[in-house]
Structures are given as C-alpha cells and as structure tokens.
Design a protein around this motif. Sequence first.
Motif, mmCIF file in Angstrom:
data_model
loop_
_atom_site.group_PDB
_atom_site.id
_atom_site.type_symbol
_atom_site.label_atom_id
_atom_site.label_comp_id
_atom_site.label_asym_id
_atom_site.label_seq_id
_atom_site.Cartn_x
_atom_site.Cartn_y
_atom_site.Cartn_z
ATOM 1 N N THR A 187 0.808 -1.228 0.000
ATOM 2 C CA THR A 187 0.000 0.000 0.000
ATOM 3 C C THR A 187 0.839 1.276 0.000
ATOM 4 O O THR A 187 0.322 2.352 -0.287
ATOM 5 C CB THR A 187 -0.935 0.034 1.226
ATOM 6 N N ASN A 188 2.134 1.168 0.333
ATOM 7 C CA ASN A 188 2.938 2.394 0.457
ATOM 8 C C ASN A 188 3.426 2.928 -0.877
ATOM 9 O O ASN A 188 3.744 4.120 -0.994
ATOM 10 C CB ASN A 188 4.135 2.161 1.390
ATOM 11 N N VAL A 189 3.501 2.067 -1.912
ATOM 12 C CA VAL A 189 3.888 2.514 -3.250
ATOM 13 C C VAL A 189 3.012 1.820 -4.279
ATOM 14 O O VAL A 189 2.393 0.776 -4.003
ATOM 15 C CB VAL A 189 5.375 2.219 -3.563
ATOM 16 N N ALA A 190 2.978 2.395 -5.489
ATOM 17 C CA ALA A 190 2.187 1.841 -6.584
ATOM 18 C C ALA A 190 2.990 1.967 -7.871
ATOM 19 O O ALA A 190 3.936 2.774 -7.953
ATOM 20 C CB ALA A 190 0.859 2.593 -6.707
ATOM 21 N N PRO A 191 2.655 1.168 -8.890
ATOM 22 C CA PRO A 191 3.353 1.304 -10.169
ATOM 23 C C PRO A 191 3.346 2.745 -10.660
ATOM 24 O O PRO A 191 2.326 3.437 -10.583
ATOM 25 C CB PRO A 191 2.546 0.380 -11.090
ATOM 26 N N GLY A 192 4.507 3.183 -11.132
ATOM 27 C CA GLY A 192 4.654 4.558 -11.602
ATOM 28 C C GLY A 192 5.266 5.496 -10.587
ATOM 29 O O GLY A 192 5.689 6.601 -10.946
#
Length: 361
Positions: A76-81
């Motif tokens: 949940t702390n990072v996402a693609p892009g």
Amino acid sequence: MQVVKGIVARAKGEPVTLEDIQVPDPGPGEAVVAIQACGVCHTDLHYREGGISDDFPFLLGHEAAGVVESVGAGVTNVAPGDYVVLNWRAVCGDCRACRRGQPQYCFATFNAEQKMTLTDGTELSPALGIGAFIEKTLVHAGQCTKVDPEARPAAAGLLGCGVMAGIGAAINTGEVTLGKSVAVIGCGGVGCAAIAGAALAAASRIIAVDVDDKKLEWAKGLGATHTVNSKSEDAVEAIQKLTGGFGADVVIDAVGIPETWKQAFYARDLAGTVVLVGVPRPDVSIPEIPLLDVFGRGGALKSSWYGDCLPSRDFPMLIDLYLRGRLDLDAFVTEEIGIGDVESAFEKMHHGEVLRSVVIL
C-alpha cells in the motif's frame, strides 16, 4: 519472471561481470523497480573483496533511484509509476525499537523474500538487500521511499547510502545545531556529506581534515569553512587551534581506523561528541586510551549506522532541500557511467579520483 542485465561479483577479488539475471514477479509485500541510476559505493567494493561476507555471488549496487514497475499483494505504500529512492532499512514497525518510538533503530528490517538468480538458477545475494546495478530489481516494498519526481535520479539515488550516512551522522547522530563547531576527518563521499549536513544545520565552524588536497577542495565546495591537511600538520592541534584551543563540539570520523578515531577523541571539546561513521575493518580495535581520559572529558562516543536515518522521514525532506537549492546533491556526482563501467569506477574510487561515479540505466 523476466530476464535483465546486471553486475555480479562471482568470487572474492575477481573483476565483476555483466550477467543475465532472472527477476521474479513480486510476491506479497514486494516490488519490482526499474532502476534509473545507481551510485558506485565503497560498500560494493567491500562486497567484491569479501569484506562483508562470503555469500558469493553478489548482485552489486544499492544507492539507487527508479520507478516502481509492479507490486505484490498487500503493498500500500507505493504503486506502479511511483518515483522512489531505495533504502536498506525497511522498518518492521513491531520490534522493541519500533515499539518504543525509535524506528530508525529497527532491529528487524525487511528484504524481499524471493531470490533473484542467474539463468542457471544460482541464487544471488543482493548488496544490502537491494542489488541495483541492474535494469530492474526486486525489493521489499518498505525499501521504496517515494520522493518528488523532479529530482534528478543520479543525485537522488545517492541518499540510498553514502550521502544519507554522512548527513545523518552530523544531524541525527551528532546532533549538530546552530552555532556548534564541527570537524570531519576523512573527506570522501561520506565525509563530504557530513560536512554538507553540518552546513545545513548552520554549524558555526566546519573543519575538514584529510591527507588529499583534492578532497579538501571538495569539502570546501560543500560547506567546510576551514581545511587541514593532516599529512603536513597535526590534526588534533590544528582543530584545537581553529576552535580557540578547546576542540570541536562534534568530531566525525569518516575513515574508521584506530588512528583517526583517536584523533577524533582528542580533537573534541570537553563534553563534546565523537561520531564514528567510517566502517572499520573487522580486525581493528579501539586504540588504547586511558580510561581516566574517557571519564574526565565527558561527552559522548557514538557510532552512526546509516546516519541513524528514517528513510520515510529523511529522504523526502532532503530531496525538498535539494530542489530548493539548499543541498547540492549534484556536487557528489563526479561522473555518469554505463553499467559496464563499474570495474573501472572501483579503480577510480580506490585512487580517490571521484566522490561518486553513478551508473545510468
């Protein structure tokens, strides 16, 4: 699973090689990051020389910035892009340090569970749990810290190790504040970063000590107010002379050998602080110092591991200072090189020709 190119140290002391590496799809809590830039740190050379462990083969590189390509379940702390700087201190949130509100000292940090491998299935040991001399790497999602995408990757990635270690040694560990005097012994990448950190903290006097005039010039460019070439003059006497005969409030040893630690001990003022951030060899010991001197001088003798940083707090703040022109991260980038030039970068590092060579991918 995808196959990409990366730099591997197969055996102690042997030249590194560019290899095909299999990178698994991210599992729960993991992320695959497309690397844009990665600094060549002395720690990578330590790995190649067997100075860290003998868990060969190593996938080298760890001072990196890049873009998240994919994430596993539960992330949940990072996402693609997302544009991220990688760190080797992904805190657990549940150990005794984290529970007492000191996550920067986390005793149970995370790495990816899955292994990257050579094409024959040989498991790789990623440097500091990262392995970033590679087109794409697999890390624990907690090792990804989102920062402003305006930051140049070659500069931003250096926060992943050496620059953060130095800045943190001054600000976090040494607690340098407005008006304090600081001396830094050893002006390579980490030492110069400590000088930059002391300047950020508005230290009144920042004394750079080294045996190389080129490094002392680098130090002046990053905020040193005075320089001392300890090849031609006694470092302790020079620091005392520049601080009214008292010694510096904070002395940072960015070399990590008994001689420089002893210089740091005696070059500090009464009740002053010594910070050891240079990584010692496993076969060296603290030099013999009368215990009465330890008692009588008071103060604190500290070690600084990764600058006592908390990446989620410190990386975005330092990137903001960089973008506002208050922290010259670009000054640490001596040259930009290709992924096949790591071995020659080690040679330049060994001869003190660079602050940082940075691999651009």
